[in-house]
Design an enzyme around this catalytic site. Structure first.
Site, PDB file in Angstrom:
ATOM      1  CD  GLN C 200      -2.763  -1.401   0.344  1.00 19.49           C
ATOM      2  OE1 GLN C 200      -3.500  -0.575   0.155  1.00 19.49           O
ATOM      3  NE2 GLN C 200      -2.783  -2.421  -0.329  1.00 19.49           N
ATOM      4  CB  ALA C 241     -11.460   0.781   3.403  1.00 18.10           C
ATOM      5  CG  HIS C 242      -7.411   0.187   0.600  1.00 19.40           C
ATOM      6  ND1 HIS C 242      -6.859  -0.871   0.191  1.00 19.40           N
ATOM      7  CD2 HIS C 242      -8.713  -0.505   0.672  1.00 19.40           C
ATOM      8  CE1 HIS C 242      -7.535  -1.923  -0.323  1.00 19.40           C
ATOM      9  NE2 HIS C 242      -8.676  -1.715   0.147  1.00 19.40           N
ATOM     10  CG  ASN C 243      -7.331   3.861  -2.990  1.00 18.44           C
ATOM     11  OD1 ASN C 243      -6.592   2.867  -2.587  1.00 18.44           O
ATOM     12  ND2 ASN C 243      -6.845   4.918  -3.823  1.00 18.44           N
ATOM     13  CB  SER C 261     -12.508   2.253  -4.077  1.00 15.72           C
ATOM     14  OG  SER C 261     -11.041   1.684  -4.093  1.00 15.72           O
TER      15      SER C 261
END
Lengths: 342, 342, 342
Positions: C200, C241-243, C261
């Site tokens: 990441q 969470a990521h993005n 996302s």
């Protein structure tokens, strides 16, 4: 990091078209990738970006047939775009974690044992009898309790707490503020309605190749061990209660919770905010939808579940489809009643 | 720890059969207990293990009638197996927590007040005006803010943060990374859709004999106090918002949440991942099933609830039983309609 | 702090009745406010307390008409009671946070850059290349990774962890143990059922005027950035969470979760324990009820949602009203069937 497109193509065993000297400074998503990025096309629905991107290079599947000229300076064709991207991220990420040795601002008990190549960050604490395996990287402000054992090649991020007598295998990654080995939630009800603490003298065992997300907590067993088997991946803010066991290569999304003594099978996939009651067994390959509440043992392998309490996934969706029409149904029933009992 | 079966029998006031010199090194579950363990038979469904266990000793209820020879070297009969196990766990657990004095690597403000027998771990911070009661054990990397008061005989595990002006009673246990007294979530909506912070100038009060699980957060009051009454047990990753009050001896499982100003009664039992809206009162002895959402005041004592929004437990289960058959019901209604309106 | 009622009236631009010399030591709720408190009457249902309170002063709306004599020593009339209370809380709260300079027990890398007026608490760690903006207050035991950027006027409470390369704007408040920039949960499934970590390498960006609650975690992007837009307020124990991207001035209650996302609009209001699947867009001004599971894109602005999966709020309540009567409905259908197919 600055790297030429031809070097990337070489590294990935891909074939190159266009400007092999195009300079890449980082990977990026195709819909965001600006100048100097290496981007990729995996999902066909993003294909149009291939013709407009300012990216330095574009990774595509070997057999990709552009319908107009590709805008990126270089085009790299590979066998498996997803795998190529993972390798690239490893390449660009590898500078991140570097051993720093044992900080003189850490506290390492004289009776702790550090193998070769261990790093211990500033203000970390390694208590008496703890053992840290070769090459393990412990960031600042970590706590390792008495007699705890950490394997080789692990990474413990800032604020991680591993309590006494817990055991962590090789190549495990613990994200920030993870707690391993806090007391299980065990209390004996007394006659007067109050509770007495039941001491929790077991431990937690993590096998190898496990990743645990930020602020997740895994309680120690009352007796015996809470066990996380090899390859398990837990996301952030998950609760694993005392004496739980989670089987090999099971993956759990954020904020899920497992009550005491429950045993989860291997290769399960568990959604976010799902919950499991205590003292049940869940078969291998079970899939649990986010927010579901698993309240009974799951005996058959490969079942998908949804709802609270959880039932088979498709049954839940079918019932929920009717649930949405319930006011309508109620009206119909009343009409029928009127006709029949006028 | 090594201890002979006869000493254990003596300590528990139990009667001994078999080898009183059998050496015990730890307690264990009957289905796991190997050589050297002291195990116990409480639930009859595990009786078969009594005849095959390799355990050094087996604890049983006073009137237990084995149907074949017991395999353990020693048999100890007691009045109450559960209580005996709790005492044993205390015995075997007591080595764990030992006072270490005040570390010279801790930061203790000169105007903090430490009573006799206080331990302060490495890299802990005790701010100005904080007061720590006799015998309290503060592990490494703990933060105690200005003017906070911690009672006697408490244990604060690594990473605990107690903010300024909060008050913690006697014999409280705070597991790792617990946060007491973070700001309540209070914002005044502005004309333009943005929010202005409402300062949170109250505090948190924990009475006596409370345990708080790892990574649980209890916010300080806007004004006045967020109050946790005596004997309350909170599990891990729970959220207690500003100005909440939780009554005596209430027990809450992991990941439950309480919105602002809600008042929970005494002797309640609240399941994991349950949620409570703000500004409601919940009567004593209320039981809330895991994942339920309590959205209205609970006036009657001793009610059990389930669902989101929560309704009486049995009603929810009855309705859910029909929910599972809804596609079937829909079909039946359509058939009826056809017959009646052909 | 001790302050006379007349000074308060002056500060708030209010008009004073009664004893202007009445001494106020703190604000308090009208139902709790004892001697020396300044209390307030905003909600008419509490009016009776105005005639019995022992408070030193009572704040009321400009046009308040008491129906009997007010018991407080002083009465202060203002344009907007809520806004006056917020200002008072600021006044009484302002003593709390005071710059302390850079502790000599902190670790600040020689290549970190601290602007004027920065405070760094005891046992905090500022890594190489990190930059901290003017007047920012970093409490003890905080970690700021390599190259991270923190803006001006921020407050980072004890135990906060901000990872390498993350960027935080001006006037942000991070409550205790917040984690910014832990690795996103990304793993590539392998043929044998195991998973390989996807590095990441992105970061987290927080714009200005953001508050993040205790023990909340925001993962870094796989590539690119996880973005929290200006004015967003996140409560405790939330998972981002990521993005993910969260739009301007959106407010999220405790224990909610956002999968990878997903893009949340501006001015949304999201209840506690709500969850969002990954890869969806949610329109501006969306309101999500606590415990809901948003499983599909929300295209229309200003919609209110409830349920798991979430449907329009009113539809859920209407369906749930019938859900509660399902056993009854089932009985009726059976009766109808009997009559029609006797």
């Amino acid at each position: 990091m600055q790297i030429a497109a031809k070097e990337i193509a070489n590294m990935l065993g891909g074939s190159l078209e266009g400007d092999g000297d195009a300079v890449i400074s980082k990977p990026g998503k195709i819909e965001e990738g600006g100048a100097g990025t290496l981007t990729f096309l995996a999902n066909p629905k993003y294909e149009s970006f291939a013709y407009t991107t300012e990216a330095a290079a574009l990774l595509v599947q070997k057999d990709f047939q552009p319908s107009m000229p590709v805008a990126a300076k270089a085009l790299i064709r590979v066998e498996d775009v997803y795998d190529a991207v993972r390798k690239l991220l490893e390449k660009f990420g590898e500078e991140r974690e570097s051993p720093t040795g044992v900080s003189d601002k850490a506290f390492v008990h004289p009776d702790a044992v550090l193998a070769a190549g261990v790093s211990i960050g500033v203000f970390s604490v390694i208590e008496e009898g703890a053992r840290i395996g070769a090459g393990t990287l412990i960031y600042p402000q970590v706590f390792i309790g008495k007699g705890a054992i950490i394997g080789k090649g692990c990474v413990l991020h800032p604020g991680v707490k591993v309590f006494h007598a817990c055991e962590i295998g090789d190549n495990c990654i613990l994200q920030a503020n993870v707690v391993i080995g806090s007391d299980g939630f065990g209390f004996a009800p007394q006659q007067d309605g109050s509770y007495k603490k039941i001491p929790q003298i077991g431990n937690v065992i993590l096998e190898d190749n496990i990743e645990i997300g930020a602020n997740t907590t895994i309680d120690r067993a009352t007796m015996g061990s809470t066990v996380i088997r090899q390859g398990v991946k837990l996301d952030n803010l998950i609760m694993v209660a005392h004496n739980v066991e989670i089987g090999d290569h099971t993956v759990v999304a954020a904020q899920a919770g497992f009550a005491g003594s429950t045993k989860i099978g291997r290769y399960c996939r568990i959604g976010g905010q799902a919950g499991f009651v205590g003292h049940i067994s869940v078969a291998d390959h079970t899939q649990v939808q986010a927010q579901s509440g698993v309240a009974a043992p799951v005996k058959e392998k490969g079942v998908a579940l949804y709802g609270s309490p959880a039932i088979p996934y498709k049954d839940y969706l079918r019932s929920y489809a009717v649930f949405k029409k319930l006011p309508d149904l109620l009206r119909k029933i009343r009409e029928l009643e009127k006709k029949i009992n006028p």
